[in-house]
Each structure stands twice: as C-alpha cells, then as structure tokens.
Scaffold this motif. Structure first.
Motif, short mmCIF file in Angstrom:
data_model
loop_
_atom_site.label_atom_id
_atom_site.label_comp_id
_atom_site.label_asym_id
_atom_site.label_seq_id
_atom_site.Cartn_x
_atom_site.Cartn_y
_atom_site.Cartn_z
N LEU A 235 0.83 -1.21 0.00
CA LEU A 235 0.00 0.00 0.00
C LEU A 235 0.86 1.25 0.00
O LEU A 235 0.58 2.21 -0.75
N GLU A 236 1.91 1.28 0.82
CA GLU A 236 2.81 2.44 0.84
C GLU A 236 3.47 2.65 -0.52
O GLU A 236 3.64 3.78 -0.98
N LEU A 237 3.82 1.55 -1.19
CA LEU A 237 4.42 1.65 -2.52
C LEU A 237 3.43 2.23 -3.52
O LEU A 237 3.79 3.06 -4.36
N CYS A 238 2.17 1.81 -3.42
CA CYS A 238 1.14 2.34 -4.32
C CYS A 238 0.94 3.84 -4.10
O CYS A 238 0.75 4.59 -5.06
N VAL A 239 0.98 4.26 -2.84
CA VAL A 239 0.85 5.68 -2.55
C VAL A 239 2.03 6.45 -3.14
O VAL A 239 1.87 7.52 -3.75
N TYR A 240 3.23 5.89 -2.98
CA TYR A 240 4.43 6.56 -3.48
C TYR A 240 4.40 6.68 -5.01
O TYR A 240 4.82 7.69 -5.57
N LEU A 241 3.89 5.64 -5.69
CA LEU A 241 3.84 5.65 -7.16
C LEU A 241 2.65 6.41 -7.71
O LEU A 241 2.48 6.52 -8.93
N GLY A 242 1.82 6.94 -6.81
CA GLY A 242 0.67 7.71 -7.24
C GLY A 242 -0.50 6.87 -7.70
O GLY A 242 -1.41 7.38 -8.38
N LEU A 243 -0.51 5.59 -7.36
CA LEU A 243 -1.59 4.70 -7.78
C LEU A 243 -2.78 4.75 -6.83
O LEU A 243 -3.89 4.36 -7.20
N TYR A 244 -2.54 5.23 -5.62
CA TYR A 244 -3.61 5.24 -4.61
C TYR A 244 -4.53 6.43 -4.84
O TYR A 244 -4.09 7.55 -5.11
N SER A 245 -5.82 6.18 -4.74
CA SER A 245 -6.82 7.25 -4.82
C SER A 245 -7.97 6.86 -3.91
O SER A 245 -8.30 5.68 -3.76
#
Length: 307
Positions: A235-245
């Motif tokens: 989840l932290e990686l997704c946030v960092y890559l801008g995938l989280y919304s």
C-alpha cells in the motif's frame, strides 16, 4: 462526514475485538509461564516471553490509535506523540526480532541437538533483540510530531511518525529493517531445517517428527509474518507511485492492511505457545481450574519437551 464516521466506527469495533482477543491470549501466555516456571527449564521459552512482552506492549498502545481514528484528533501533547510513536516502533521491532531469534534457536536446537544453545547464549539473544530494537526505532521516530489540519468544518490533529519530507525514507527503512531483513533470517532458518531433514540419516520416529514440527513452525512464522505485514508495504508503494486514490476499493484495502498489522500480535501467542504440544496439557489444566472451582486429584506433570 457520514461515511468517514461510519468507517471509523467499523474500524474501532474491529480493532477493539482484535485488541481484546490479543490481550487475553498474551495474558494467558504470561500465566502459563508464571504458573509452570518453564523459563529456567526450556531455553526457547525466554525468547517466546520476549516476543509476548513486545506484542503485549504493542496491544497496549492500540487504544490511542483507536481514539484518534474515531475522533480524528490526537488528545495528548507533541512530546507524548513522539513517545507514542517511538514505543510503537520499538515494540514492533522487538516482536519481529524476537520472532527471528525464536526461528534461530529452533534451528540450532534441531540441527545440533547434542550442543544446543546455552542459557547464556539465549539471554544474550534476548538482550540483543531489545537493544537492537531500541537503536533501530530511535532514529526512525526522531521526527514524529503532532500536526493539525484545518478544514472548512473543523480542525483535525494527527500524531504522525515523521515529517512529510522524510516519509518515504522512513517507510523504506522500515521495510528493510522491519520486514526484509527479518524475512531473510526466518527463510534462512527454514531452509536450514528443511535441508537438515532431507540430508539427515535415518532418524527415530520421534526425532523426525520433532524436526518436521519445528520446520512447520518456522514456515508458519514466515507465512503469518508476510501475510500480516507485506500488504501494508505494498500500500505504501502504491501511494508513493501515485496509484492510490480515495475510493471504496482502496479504502477497503487500507482497512485490511491495518487490521492485518494489528492482528499479528494476536497470532503470535496462539501460534507459538497456545497451540504448542508442550503446553497442551498445561493449557487444558489451566482452563479446567478456572471453570471448575472444586477439589481436584493430584496430577503428575508429563515431561514433554519437544520443540
């Protein structure tokens, strides 16, 4: 604000149930250790006690997290925030490295039964686990602070583990120190046990059974540790890559990641102590004594020190 309040209520109720189960399980482990005084008789129990202490400390800190989730505020001072974040990181590190020490001790006992680790060695491992956890956690939480966020409707205060500029450096450090390195240690000891079981000459049925049981326990340690902690780092990686919304799917994933992390301190005592064959008759006797307060016949303790 209806949706966040509903989400917060569900989160608090779920984690509250986990908290209650975890506290009961860890207190039961403490009672078993205290009643049967096994710490001097079995070297592995000292490391299991280390893990139980760390998990218990983690569970004691959860109520503050639940309060913040329900009220969207941090009720204490900035200094208290720093202490809280440090204790949380410290207890998680101590639990993780105690788990590594348990897997190492199991491998040492099984692969070299004629020269198992001495009590001095186990005590040294105990001290190193807590000292290493302290020195790892201190720099990771040195920038923890209380931060306020103002909106049109109200102000929110949060206890953040670090400032925004250092967030992903801290996350990367935690991934390496709290997950990657411990997983390498646990995996190494599992492979070590598996190779020993494969290459060993013909063993007695009892020795082979104990070796397989130890291998299964180390494997379960790796699986439960990975299941509980890897999703959070994904989840932290997704946030960092801008995938989280923000959305229902991502919010559910965040909810599952958080619940799994809180679940790990509850799984440890069940997996490593309460399901252990060595404590089976003691656990049954404990429940029998608690639920039936009457005179019982004298029972002779069974000597079963299998791993």
């Amino acid at each position: 604000m209806a949706v966040p309040n509903t989400y917060g209520l569900i989160f608090v109720c779920t984690c509250g149930i986990i908290l209650g189960i975890g506290l009961c399980a860890n207190l039961l482990v403490f009672s078993l250790f205290a009643k049967h005084n096994t710490l001097r008789k079995n070297r592995l129990d000292l490391l299991l006690l280390s893990m139980t202490l760390a998990d218990f400390l983690t569970l004691l800190l959860i109520p503050l997290t639940l309060h913040s989730a329900a009220t969207y505020s941090w009720p204490l001072s900035d200094t208290s925030c720093k202490v809280y974040q440090f204790l949380l990181a410290f207890s998680l590190a101590a639990s993780t490295y105690s788990l590594c020490a348990v897997s190492m001790a199991r491998a040492m006992i099984i692969t070299n039964p004629y020269q198992p680790p001495t009590m001095d060695t186990v005590v040294l491992m105990f001290v190193l686990v807590w000292a290493l956890s302290f020195f790892i956690s201190l720099p990771l939480r040195i920038f923890a602070r209380k931060e306020s966020v103002a909106t049109n409707q109200s102000d929110f205060t949060f206890c953040l583990p670090t400032i925004h500029e250092h967030h992903y450096q801290v996350v990367l450090s935690q991934f390496v120190l709290y997950y990657f390195v411990p997983m390498l240690v646990i995996a190494f000891n599992y492979v070590r046990l598996a190779l020993f079981l494969h290459r060993s000459p013909v063993m007695s049925a009892s020795s082979a059974r104990n070796t397989r049981r130890a291998s299964i326990m180390v494997f379960l340690a790796a699986v439960t540790f990975s299941v509980c902690w890897l999703p959070g780092y994904v989840l932290e990686l997704c946030v960092y890559l801008g995938l989280y919304s923000h959305g229902q799917a991502w919010d559910m994933f965040y909810f599952i990641c958080t619940v799994l992390q809180y679940l790990h301190p509850c799984v440890n005592p069940v997996l490593y102590v309460l399901l252990s064959r060595r404590y089976r008759h003691r656990r049954a006797a404990w429940f029998f004594t608690c639920h039936r307060n009457r005179v019982q016949p004298q029972v002779t303790s069974i000597n079963n020190d299998s791993i």
